[in-house]
Design a protein around this motif. Structure first.
Motif, PDB file in Angstrom:
ATOM      1  N   LYS A 131       0.522  11.740  85.156  1.00  0.00           N
ATOM      2  CA  LYS A 131       1.961  11.796  84.915  1.00  0.00           C
ATOM      3  C   LYS A 131       2.207  12.689  83.709  1.00  0.00           C
ATOM      4  CE  LYS A 131       2.241   7.577  82.118  1.00  0.00           C
ATOM      5  NZ  LYS A 131       1.206   6.661  82.563  1.00  0.00           N
ATOM      6  N   THR A 149       1.166   1.531  90.066  1.00  0.00           N
ATOM      7  CA  THR A 149       1.121   1.776  88.627  1.00  0.00           C
ATOM      8  C   THR A 149       1.891   0.634  87.967  1.00  0.00           C
ATOM      9  OG1 THR A 149       3.065   3.154  88.890  1.00  0.00           O
ATOM     10  CG2 THR A 149       0.939   4.289  88.771  1.00  0.00           C
ATOM     11  N   ILE A 150       1.927   0.646  86.644  1.00  0.00           N
ATOM     12  CA  ILE A 150       2.695  -0.385  85.949  1.00  0.00           C
ATOM     13  C   ILE A 150       4.191  -0.083  86.077  1.00  0.00           C
ATOM     14  CG2 ILE A 150       3.212  -1.438  83.715  1.00  0.00           C
ATOM     15  CD1 ILE A 150       0.233  -1.077  82.996  1.00  0.00           C
ATOM     16  N   GLU A 151       4.592   1.111  85.675  1.00  0.00           N
ATOM     17  CA  GLU A 151       5.991   1.511  85.851  1.00  0.00           C
ATOM     18  C   GLU A 151       6.195   1.903  87.321  1.00  0.00           C
ATOM     19  OE1 GLU A 151       8.098   1.286  83.360  1.00  0.00           O
ATOM     20  OE2 GLU A 151       6.713   1.172  81.644  1.00  0.00           O
ATOM     21  N   PRO A 177       4.323  -1.994  75.262  1.00  0.00           N
ATOM     22  CA  PRO A 177       4.489  -0.544  75.397  1.00  0.00           C
ATOM     23  C   PRO A 177       5.815  -0.208  76.092  1.00  0.00           C
ATOM     24  CG  PRO A 177       2.345  -1.253  76.241  1.00  0.00           C
ATOM     25  CD  PRO A 177       3.155  -2.494  76.004  1.00  0.00           C
ATOM     26  N   PHE A 178       6.371   0.943  75.733  1.00  0.00           N
ATOM     27  CA  PHE A 178       7.622   1.392  76.348  1.00  0.00           C
ATOM     28  C   PHE A 178       7.514   2.900  76.570  1.00  0.00           C
ATOM     29  CE2 PHE A 178      12.259   2.578  75.908  1.00  0.00           C
ATOM     30  CZ  PHE A 178      12.664   1.964  77.084  1.00  0.00           C
ATOM     31  N   HIS A 197       6.122  12.748  78.211  1.00  0.00           N
ATOM     32  CA  HIS A 197       7.230  13.582  77.754  1.00  0.00           C
ATOM     33  C   HIS A 197       6.882  14.348  76.500  1.00  0.00           C
ATOM     34  CE1 HIS A 197       8.811  11.603  74.111  1.00  0.00           C
ATOM     35  NE2 HIS A 197       7.958  10.714  74.524  1.00  0.00           N
ATOM     36  N   ARG A 203      10.974  13.498  83.716  1.00  0.00           N
ATOM     37  CA  ARG A 203      10.139  13.579  82.513  1.00  0.00           C
ATOM     38  C   ARG A 203      10.242  14.962  81.872  1.00  0.00           C
ATOM     39  NH1 ARG A 203       6.290   9.829  81.253  1.00  0.00           N
ATOM     40  NH2 ARG A 203       6.216   8.009  82.603  1.00  0.00           N
ATOM     41  N   TRP A 227       1.142  -8.387  79.147  1.00  0.00           N
ATOM     42  CA  TRP A 227       0.990  -7.047  78.555  1.00  0.00           C
ATOM     43  C   TRP A 227       2.342  -6.338  78.545  1.00  0.00           C
ATOM     44  CZ3 TRP A 227      -2.391  -3.640  76.312  1.00  0.00           C
ATOM     45  CH2 TRP A 227      -2.131  -2.274  76.450  1.00  0.00           C
ATOM     46  N   GLN A 228       3.029  -6.394  79.695  1.00  0.00           N
ATOM     47  CA  GLN A 228       4.363  -5.787  79.805  1.00  0.00           C
ATOM     48  C   GLN A 228       5.234  -6.609  80.730  1.00  0.00           C
ATOM     49  OE1 GLN A 228       2.946  -1.595  80.326  1.00  0.00           O
ATOM     50  NE2 GLN A 228       5.014  -1.079  79.681  1.00  0.00           N
ATOM     51  N   ALA A 248      -3.882  -0.863  80.083  1.00  0.00           N
ATOM     52  CA  ALA A 248      -2.923  -0.200  80.985  1.00  0.00           C
ATOM     53  C   ALA A 248      -3.597   0.657  82.062  1.00  0.00           C
ATOM     54  CB  ALA A 248      -1.892   0.644  80.223  1.00  0.00           C
ATOM     55  N   GLY A 298       7.919   6.872  76.814  1.00  0.00           N
ATOM     56  CA  GLY A 298       8.631   7.842  75.990  1.00  0.00           C
ATOM     57  C   GLY A 298       9.987   8.252  76.560  1.00  0.00           C
TER      58      GLY A 298
HETATM   59  P1  XMP Z   1       1.594   3.519  84.519  1.00  0.00           P
HETATM   60  O1  XMP Z   1       2.993   3.361  85.020  1.00  0.00           O
HETATM   61  O2  XMP Z   1       1.069   4.918  84.749  1.00  0.00           O
HETATM   62  O3  XMP Z   1       1.706   3.338  82.943  1.00  0.00           O
HETATM   63  O4  XMP Z   1       0.655   2.487  85.034  1.00  0.00           O
HETATM   64  C1  XMP Z   1       0.611   3.069  82.097  1.00  0.00           C
HETATM   65  C2  XMP Z   1       1.162   2.690  80.728  1.00  0.00           C
HETATM   66  O5  XMP Z   1       1.785   3.816  80.100  1.00  0.00           O
HETATM   67  C3  XMP Z   1       3.109   3.489  79.736  1.00  0.00           C
HETATM   68  N1  XMP Z   1       3.885   4.734  79.846  1.00  0.00           N
HETATM   69  C4  XMP Z   1       4.070   5.589  78.824  1.00  0.00           C
HETATM   70  N2  XMP Z   1       3.693   5.528  77.540  1.00  0.00           N
HETATM   71  N3  XMP Z   1       4.736   7.622  77.150  1.00  0.00           N
HETATM   72  C5  XMP Z   1       4.042   6.554  76.703  1.00  0.00           C
HETATM   73  O6  XMP Z   1       3.692   6.518  75.521  1.00  0.00           O
HETATM   74  C6  XMP Z   1       5.154   7.758  78.437  1.00  0.00           C
HETATM   75  O7  XMP Z   1       5.789   8.733  78.823  1.00  0.00           O
HETATM   76  C7  XMP Z   1       4.799   6.675  79.310  1.00  0.00           C
HETATM   77  N4  XMP Z   1       5.023   6.448  80.618  1.00  0.00           N
HETATM   78  C8  XMP Z   1       4.453   5.254  80.928  1.00  0.00           C
HETATM   79  C9  XMP Z   1       3.517   2.404  80.715  1.00  0.00           C
HETATM   80  O8  XMP Z   1       4.615   1.648  80.244  1.00  0.00           O
HETATM   81  C10 XMP Z   1       2.240   1.622  80.796  1.00  0.00           C
HETATM   82  O9  XMP Z   1       2.052   0.776  79.677  1.00  0.00           O
END
Ligand code: XMP
Length: 315
Positions: free
Chosen positions: A144, A311-313, A188-189, A147, A100, A234-235, A269, A191
């Motif tokens: 986290k 987590t989601i990712e 969502p995707f 970026h 990141r 959602w994803q 999320a 960054g």
């Molecule tokens: P996690 O993996 O922490 O993700 O459960 C929660 C949500 O955030 C999205 N995600 C991001 N969105 N910039 C964003 O705008 C990022 O760097 C980033 N990293 C994760 C993830 O897809 C999920 O919807």
């Protein structure tokens, strides 16, 4: 934000103060940065220049899709192709937080170059409140590194302008509707793009595999949604795992890669539930991924973990 019209007036007034001359806008195609870009155009007109970076870490067809979205939103923009510098920045890096930081730093270097080209130091970003809260402000643990927050080096000469930094997602959605921005994001995707969905080291080859697998998951889930087999998740995406695994193609045993499929329901999320997807849909996904990436991906898993504890990712 109670009144979008009043917010727009105030944001335009502040942008005109914070940007004395010109500015570049980091436009990712997501709702946050598109909304920030439209506000900047309102405030600055031609003095604002929106830039969409092809990092080489985008999903299949994303440049075309985002370009179409910007055109529909009435935004003037430019696509900057920079895959080589992002892959160079990520070379040999496996740690997710370091990835990141590297992606963030590569974005900043690119924006510095683009900014000096038009003679400015102002960079407008679509940072919203959860971005800097999750990136660990004072007294907060880092969840986290987003970026667009963590990647700004202390010695950068860029001055960040963040018109949406006090808003939450639902407020940005209301603002976007008010500004007539069509909703484009199907989900969502992150960054840092597919770098987040390639566990372990990031190479052009591995990103290509993640891109193919992500496209298959998207296609098959959308087909299942259209056919009424599942509600819209959602994803839904694929992650290329860090470990290798043995498989068989033809008469040969191959040491290939493994992919995990993630399909979750969520409202914000912050928490998420792994969706119960019919076996036939998962079977098709697994069959297509291992066929379209023959010898490269030999195993497909389905992640049944909720958030929390996962987590989601995967990162
Ligand atoms: P996690 O993996 O922490 O993700 O459960 C929660 C949500 O955030 C999205 N995600 C991001 N969105 N910039 C964003 O705008 C990022 O760097 C980033 N990293 C994760 C993830 O897809 C999920 O919807």
């Amino acid at each position: 934000m109670n009144d979008p019209a009043a917010f727009v007036d105030e944001a335009v007034r502040r942008l005109q103060i914070e940007v004395p001359d010109r500015a570049i806008i980091a436009a990712s195609g997501g709702i946050d940065s598109t909304t920030a870009a439209i506000l900047a155009e309102k405030a600055l007109g031609e003095r604002a220049r929106a830039i969409f970076v092809d990092t080489g870490l985008l999903r299949a067809g994303e440049v075309e899709r985002v370009s179409e979205h910007f055109r529909a939103a009435g935004l003037r923009f430019e696509v900057v192709r920079a895959a080589d510098s992002f892959f160079a920045a990520l070379d040999g890096v496996a740690d997710p937080e370091e990835k990141r930081r590297r992606v963030g730093a590569a974005f900043i270097r690119l924006f510095e170059t683009e900014a000096s080209r038009i003679g400015t130091d102002r960079l407008i970003q679509g940072t919203i409140a959860p971005d800097w809260i999750e990136s660990g402000g004072a007294l907060r643990d880092t969840i986290k590194t987003h970026h667009n927050v963590g990647g700004v080096p202390a010695d950068s000469r860029l001055v960040l302008v963040e018109p949406l930094r006090d808003l939450y997602k639902d407020e940005v959605r209301a603002l976007a509707r008010h500004l007539g921005i069509p909703s484009a994001e199907r989900q969502p995707f992150p960054g840092p793009g597919l770098a987040v969905r390639v566990n372990g080291v990031v190479t052009p080859e591995r990103v290509r595999r993640a891109r193919v697998a992500n496209a298959i998951v998207e296609e098959e889930v959308e087909r299942a949604v259209a056919g009424g087999q599942i509600p819209r998740p959602w994803q839904y995406f694929a992650v290329l795992l860090a470990s290798r695994t043995v498989g068989v193609t033809g008469d040969n045993r191959v040491h290939g890669e493994a992919v995990s499929v993630r399909i979750v329901e969520s409202v914000d999320a912050m928490t998420a539930t792994a969706m119960e997807v019919p076996r036939s849909v998962l079977r098709t996904i697994a069959e297509r991924i291992t066929r379209e990436l023959t010898g490269e991906v030999v195993r497909v898993l389905y992640d049944v973990t909720d958030k929390p504890p996962a987590t989601i990712e995967w990162e």
